[in-house]
Design a protein around this motif. Structure first.
Motif, PDB file in Angstrom:
ATOM      1  N   HIS A 194       0.811  -1.222   0.000  1.00  0.00           N
ATOM      2  CA  HIS A 194       0.000   0.000   0.000  1.00  0.00           C
ATOM      3  C   HIS A 194       0.843   1.270   0.000  1.00  0.00           C
ATOM      4  O   HIS A 194       0.284   2.372  -0.028  1.00  0.00           O
ATOM      5  CB  HIS A 194      -0.933   0.018   1.218  1.00  0.00           C
ATOM      6  N   ALA A 195       2.149   1.142   0.024  1.00  0.00           N
ATOM      7  CA  ALA A 195       3.011   2.324   0.083  1.00  0.00           C
ATOM      8  C   ALA A 195       3.144   2.972  -1.292  1.00  0.00           C
ATOM      9  O   ALA A 195       2.961   2.327  -2.325  1.00  0.00           O
ATOM     10  CB  ALA A 195       4.393   1.940   0.616  1.00  0.00           C
ATOM     11  N   SER A 196       3.472   4.263  -1.280  1.00  0.00           N
ATOM     12  CA  SER A 196       3.597   5.010  -2.531  1.00  0.00           C
ATOM     13  C   SER A 196       5.042   5.341  -2.888  1.00  0.00           C
ATOM     14  O   SER A 196       5.285   6.022  -3.876  1.00  0.00           O
ATOM     15  CB  SER A 196       2.786   6.321  -2.437  1.00  0.00           C
ATOM     16  N   GLN A 197       6.014   4.899  -2.056  1.00  0.00           N
ATOM     17  CA  GLN A 197       7.410   5.110  -2.428  1.00  0.00           C
ATOM     18  C   GLN A 197       7.762   4.290  -3.665  1.00  0.00           C
ATOM     19  O   GLN A 197       7.224   3.204  -3.888  1.00  0.00           O
ATOM     20  CB  GLN A 197       8.352   4.697  -1.292  1.00  0.00           C
ATOM     21  N   GLY A 198       8.701   4.836  -4.437  1.00  0.00           N
ATOM     22  CA  GLY A 198       9.054   4.196  -5.692  1.00  0.00           C
ATOM     23  C   GLY A 198       9.491   2.752  -5.553  1.00  0.00           C
ATOM     24  O   GLY A 198       9.071   1.887  -6.319  1.00  0.00           O
ATOM     25  N   GLY A 199      10.347   2.446  -4.586  1.00  0.00           N
ATOM     26  CA  GLY A 199      10.837   1.090  -4.427  1.00  0.00           C
ATOM     27  C   GLY A 199       9.787   0.107  -3.945  1.00  0.00           C
ATOM     28  O   GLY A 199       9.980  -1.109  -4.036  1.00  0.00           O
TER      29      GLY A 199
END
Length: 320
Positions: A194-199
């Motif tokens: 659910h995270a929006s960081q690129g990695g």
């Protein structure tokens, strides 16, 4: 076909109890770094969940008709026994992985699934933020029907998978013992999803099991703290807009498209896909620039017509 229980209905009391426990835990032991609860956001998630019950009932009419037709045409039959049911759960989880992954990398499918990712919070009410257009999911389970699995058994397995995933939507549970983290989808793995960081983008698609991600190269462990939501968040709590905003964005892109190839890309390529701009030389000296040293190497600097690289995961915008 034996009667199989409605596991979602039977789990509703547990949903309510666990949500209250999580909410109270934030009041008694607040975590400044956790996204926690927001009243409007939680209300929107619950509304989306209730709405999905209504719309899913409508979508089931044509889907059950298709599944029933396939089931009648296939000569295969899988009996519903305790051990075959375990195999059905395993098969359903496998096809769920590919359905989930497909709903992240094909934009028209993402328009359905983006609803579930549209909250900037990550708590047990986020699990209830379900789409209203799940007509895009059914094709992924046709192979199970064709192999002789009764549609009602698939519905049971899908419900069990959905119920399992409720508890992984929380920040209040840290990492579990390594054997569990290796095999099962856990809150830590799903926070990455659910995270929006690129990695972290487009990772950890598993439903009950995380082994599919490990097998097919989409697994990433939780290291840095996730930032939840979309790469470009929608600033609305309107359930209708939450349910349809990406479809509206696709429609706008289709109206502005300059070719049928671009229209197809806007629908069937990944979220954030952009057509490669055609770079034409504007002067005679530019047209002859490739005749000197290094001509024909194909590098972007020496070949004006070289295609631009496809946007990376970090650059993808998932909404208009």
């Amino acid at each position: 076909m034996p009667h199989l229980p409605d596991v979602v209905l039977w789990s509703v009391p547990a949903f309510v109890l666990l949500t209250l426990v999580e909410l109270v835990s934030y009041r008694l032991h607040p975590d400044e770094e956790a996204a926690g609860y927001d009243t409007k956001d939680a209300a929107t998630s619950i509304t989306m969940g209730l709405g999905s019950l209504v719309f899913d009932a409508l979508w089931k009419i044509p889907i059950v008709a298709i599944y029933s037709a396939v089931y009648e045409l296939t000569p295969l039959r899988v009996p519903v026994l305790w051990w075959t049911l375990l195999l059905m759960l395993l098969a359903q989880d496998f096809f769920y992985y590919w359905s989930h992954r497909g709903h992240h990398v094909i934009r028209i499918l993402w328009a359905c699934h983006v609803v579930h990712h549209s909250s900037k919070h990550f708590n047990l009410t986020t699990a209830l933020r379900q789409p209203w257009t799940t007509w895009t999911v059914w094709p992924f389970y046709v192979p199970m029907v064709a192999l002789g699995v009764h549609p009602a058994a698939i519905a049971f397995c899908s419900s069990a998978n959905l119920v399992y995933q409720f508890w992984v939507h929380t920040e209040r549970v840290g990492k579990l013992p390594r054997p569990l983290e290796f095999v099962f989808n856990t809150p830590s793995h799903h926070r990455v999803h659910h995270a929006s960081q690129g990695g972290y983008l487009d990772r950890n698609f598993g439903g009950i099991l995380i082994i599919w991600d490990r097998m097919f190269g989409s697994f990433v462990p939780e290291t840095e703290r996730p930032v939840f939501g979309l790469t470009k968040n929608i600033e609305t709590y309107n359930p209708l807009r939450v349910a349809t905003h990406e479809y509206a964005a696709i429609a706008r892109d289709l109206r502005a498209a300059k070719s049928w190839r671009e229209r197809a890309g806007r629908v069937f390529r990944g979220p954030g896909w952009q057509p490669v701009p055609v770079r034409r030389p504007s002067a005679p000296e530019e047209r002859s620039a490739g005749t000197g040293a290094g001509a024909g190497t194909g590098t972007p600097a020496q070949s004006p017509a070289a295609p631009a690289p496809r946007p990376s995961a970090e650059e993808r915008e998932r909404v208009a």
